[in-house]
Design a protein around this motif. Sequence first.
Motif, PDB file in Angstrom:
ATOM      1  N   ASP A  68       0.834  -1.202   0.000  1.00  0.00           N
ATOM      2  CA  ASP A  68       0.000   0.000   0.000  1.00  0.00           C
ATOM      3  C   ASP A  68       0.871   1.256   0.000  1.00  0.00           C
ATOM      4  O   ASP A  68       0.620   2.204  -0.755  1.00  0.00           O
ATOM      5  CB  ASP A  68      -0.933  -0.015   1.206  1.00  0.00           C
ATOM      6  CG  ASP A  68      -1.925   1.130   1.192  1.00  0.00           C
ATOM      7  OD1 ASP A  68      -2.560   1.367   0.146  1.00  0.00           O
ATOM      8  OD2 ASP A  68      -2.053   1.808   2.229  1.00  0.00           O
ATOM      9  N   LEU A  69       1.896   1.279   0.828  1.00  0.00           N
ATOM     10  CA  LEU A  69       2.822   2.416   0.853  1.00  0.00           C
ATOM     11  C   LEU A  69       3.535   2.561  -0.492  1.00  0.00           C
ATOM     12  O   LEU A  69       3.720   3.672  -0.987  1.00  0.00           O
ATOM     13  CB  LEU A  69       3.842   2.247   1.969  1.00  0.00           C
ATOM     14  CG  LEU A  69       3.311   2.398   3.387  1.00  0.00           C
ATOM     15  CD1 LEU A  69       4.376   1.965   4.392  1.00  0.00           C
ATOM     16  CD2 LEU A  69       2.867   3.822   3.652  1.00  0.00           C
ATOM     17  N   ALA A  70       3.930   1.451  -1.094  1.00  0.00           N
ATOM     18  CA  ALA A  70       4.638   1.483  -2.381  1.00  0.00           C
ATOM     19  C   ALA A  70       3.762   2.055  -3.492  1.00  0.00           C
ATOM     20  O   ALA A  70       4.256   2.766  -4.369  1.00  0.00           O
ATOM     21  CB  ALA A  70       5.120   0.084  -2.749  1.00  0.00           C
ATOM     22  N   ILE A  71       2.471   1.760  -3.449  1.00  0.00           N
ATOM     23  CA  ILE A  71       1.553   2.275  -4.480  1.00  0.00           C
ATOM     24  C   ILE A  71       1.617   3.802  -4.527  1.00  0.00           C
ATOM     25  O   ILE A  71       1.574   4.407  -5.598  1.00  0.00           O
ATOM     26  CB  ILE A  71       0.113   1.771  -4.244  1.00  0.00           C
ATOM     27  CG1 ILE A  71       0.032   0.277  -4.574  1.00  0.00           C
ATOM     28  CG2 ILE A  71      -0.895   2.564  -5.075  1.00  0.00           C
ATOM     29  CD1 ILE A  71      -1.259  -0.395  -4.125  1.00  0.00           C
ATOM     30  N   GLY A  72       1.760   4.432  -3.374  1.00  0.00           N
ATOM     31  CA  GLY A  72       1.843   5.885  -3.324  1.00  0.00           C
ATOM     32  C   GLY A  72       3.088   6.454  -3.984  1.00  0.00           C
ATOM     33  O   GLY A  72       3.142   7.641  -4.284  1.00  0.00           O
ATOM     34  N   LEU A 100      -4.721  -8.446   0.156  1.00  0.00           N
ATOM     35  CA  LEU A 100      -5.712  -8.166   1.199  1.00  0.00           C
ATOM     36  C   LEU A 100      -6.735  -9.295   1.296  1.00  0.00           C
ATOM     37  O   LEU A 100      -7.167  -9.655   2.401  1.00  0.00           O
ATOM     38  CB  LEU A 100      -6.406  -6.832   0.948  1.00  0.00           C
ATOM     39  CG  LEU A 100      -5.570  -5.580   1.168  1.00  0.00           C
ATOM     40  CD1 LEU A 100      -6.317  -4.339   0.709  1.00  0.00           C
ATOM     41  CD2 LEU A 100      -5.142  -5.466   2.624  1.00  0.00           C
ATOM     42  N   GLY A 101      -7.104  -9.863   0.157  1.00  0.00           N
ATOM     43  CA  GLY A 101      -8.040 -10.981   0.154  1.00  0.00           C
ATOM     44  C   GLY A 101      -7.504 -12.164   0.936  1.00  0.00           C
ATOM     45  O   GLY A 101      -8.223 -12.798   1.722  1.00  0.00           O
ATOM     46  N   VAL A 102      -6.214 -12.468   0.756  1.00  0.00           N
ATOM     47  CA  VAL A 102      -5.599 -13.560   1.506  1.00  0.00           C
ATOM     48  C   VAL A 102      -5.489 -13.176   2.992  1.00  0.00           C
ATOM     49  O   VAL A 102      -5.810 -13.970   3.866  1.00  0.00           O
ATOM     50  CB  VAL A 102      -4.202 -13.903   0.929  1.00  0.00           C
ATOM     51  CG1 VAL A 102      -3.455 -14.868   1.829  1.00  0.00           C
ATOM     52  CG2 VAL A 102      -4.342 -14.472  -0.474  1.00  0.00           C
ATOM     53  N   GLU A 158      -1.938  -2.251  -7.841  1.00  0.00           N
ATOM     54  CA  GLU A 158      -3.168  -2.116  -7.049  1.00  0.00           C
ATOM     55  C   GLU A 158      -3.971  -3.408  -7.049  1.00  0.00           C
ATOM     56  O   GLU A 158      -4.517  -3.801  -6.010  1.00  0.00           O
ATOM     57  CB  GLU A 158      -3.995  -0.942  -7.567  1.00  0.00           C
ATOM     58  CG  GLU A 158      -3.369   0.403  -7.239  1.00  0.00           C
ATOM     59  CD  GLU A 158      -4.052   1.587  -7.897  1.00  0.00           C
ATOM     60  OE1 GLU A 158      -4.831   1.407  -8.855  1.00  0.00           O
ATOM     61  OE2 GLU A 158      -3.795   2.718  -7.446  1.00  0.00           O
ATOM     62  N   ASP A 159      -4.049  -4.093  -8.189  1.00  0.00           N
ATOM     63  CA  ASP A 159      -4.731  -5.397  -8.254  1.00  0.00           C
ATOM     64  C   ASP A 159      -4.027  -6.421  -7.361  1.00  0.00           C
ATOM     65  O   ASP A 159      -4.677  -7.197  -6.649  1.00  0.00           O
ATOM     66  CB  ASP A 159      -4.791  -5.914  -9.690  1.00  0.00           C
ATOM     67  CG  ASP A 159      -5.732  -5.110 -10.571  1.00  0.00           C
ATOM     68  OD1 ASP A 159      -6.572  -4.345 -10.030  1.00  0.00           O
ATOM     69  OD2 ASP A 159      -5.623  -5.230 -11.807  1.00  0.00           O
ATOM     70  N   PHE A 160      -2.697  -6.437  -7.411  1.00  0.00           N
ATOM     71  CA  PHE A 160      -1.911  -7.337  -6.567  1.00  0.00           C
ATOM     72  C   PHE A 160      -2.206  -7.055  -5.093  1.00  0.00           C
ATOM     73  O   PHE A 160      -2.424  -7.980  -4.299  1.00  0.00           O
ATOM     74  CB  PHE A 160      -0.415  -7.160  -6.866  1.00  0.00           C
ATOM     75  CG  PHE A 160       0.479  -7.968  -5.978  1.00  0.00           C
ATOM     76  CD1 PHE A 160       0.675  -9.317  -6.223  1.00  0.00           C
ATOM     77  CD2 PHE A 160       1.123  -7.383  -4.893  1.00  0.00           C
ATOM     78  CE1 PHE A 160       1.498 -10.083  -5.398  1.00  0.00           C
ATOM     79  CE2 PHE A 160       1.944  -8.130  -4.068  1.00  0.00           C
ATOM     80  CZ  PHE A 160       2.134  -9.480  -4.317  1.00  0.00           C
TER      81      PHE A 160
END
Length: 137
Positions: free
Chosen positions: A103-107, A130-132, A123-125
């Motif tokens: 999440d931090l890396a996406i930024g 998060l699903g797992v 973002e899909d990854f």
Amino acid sequence: MRPDGAIEVADGDQVLVYTPYAVTAPDGTTVAHESRGGTMAAVWACAVGEAFVEVSHLGHGPEGGELVMVATRPGHAPEVALGALVTDEIPATVPESWPAAVDLAIGLIVRDTLDSGTKDEIEDFHQRLLGVWFGHG
């Protein structure tokens, strides 16, 4: 990108080599996270000619000690490498800090990464991670 998968940031005779778990600075110093025997806890930075390079440990990923690199050159968008923080396969369980680190890396990503795909793909990854993490993967 080198054939061995390492990423070089070069300007003149100065060269920095990034790999997912260690960085070799232009002066030959090796930088790694403390969980991998290095001395870096969170962030390290240096200049490579006109490029400013930041190496961060945003949190442990699948193996621990993964490094993220952002290289910024005057007049260019930042170039980001996520290394081993993004994988082809997500295991059945994930370390607690992995989704937060991604999440931090996406930024940090403008459009694409140097080694892990587009911002949309990351973002899909992240959503799959998060699903797992929440038991829905």
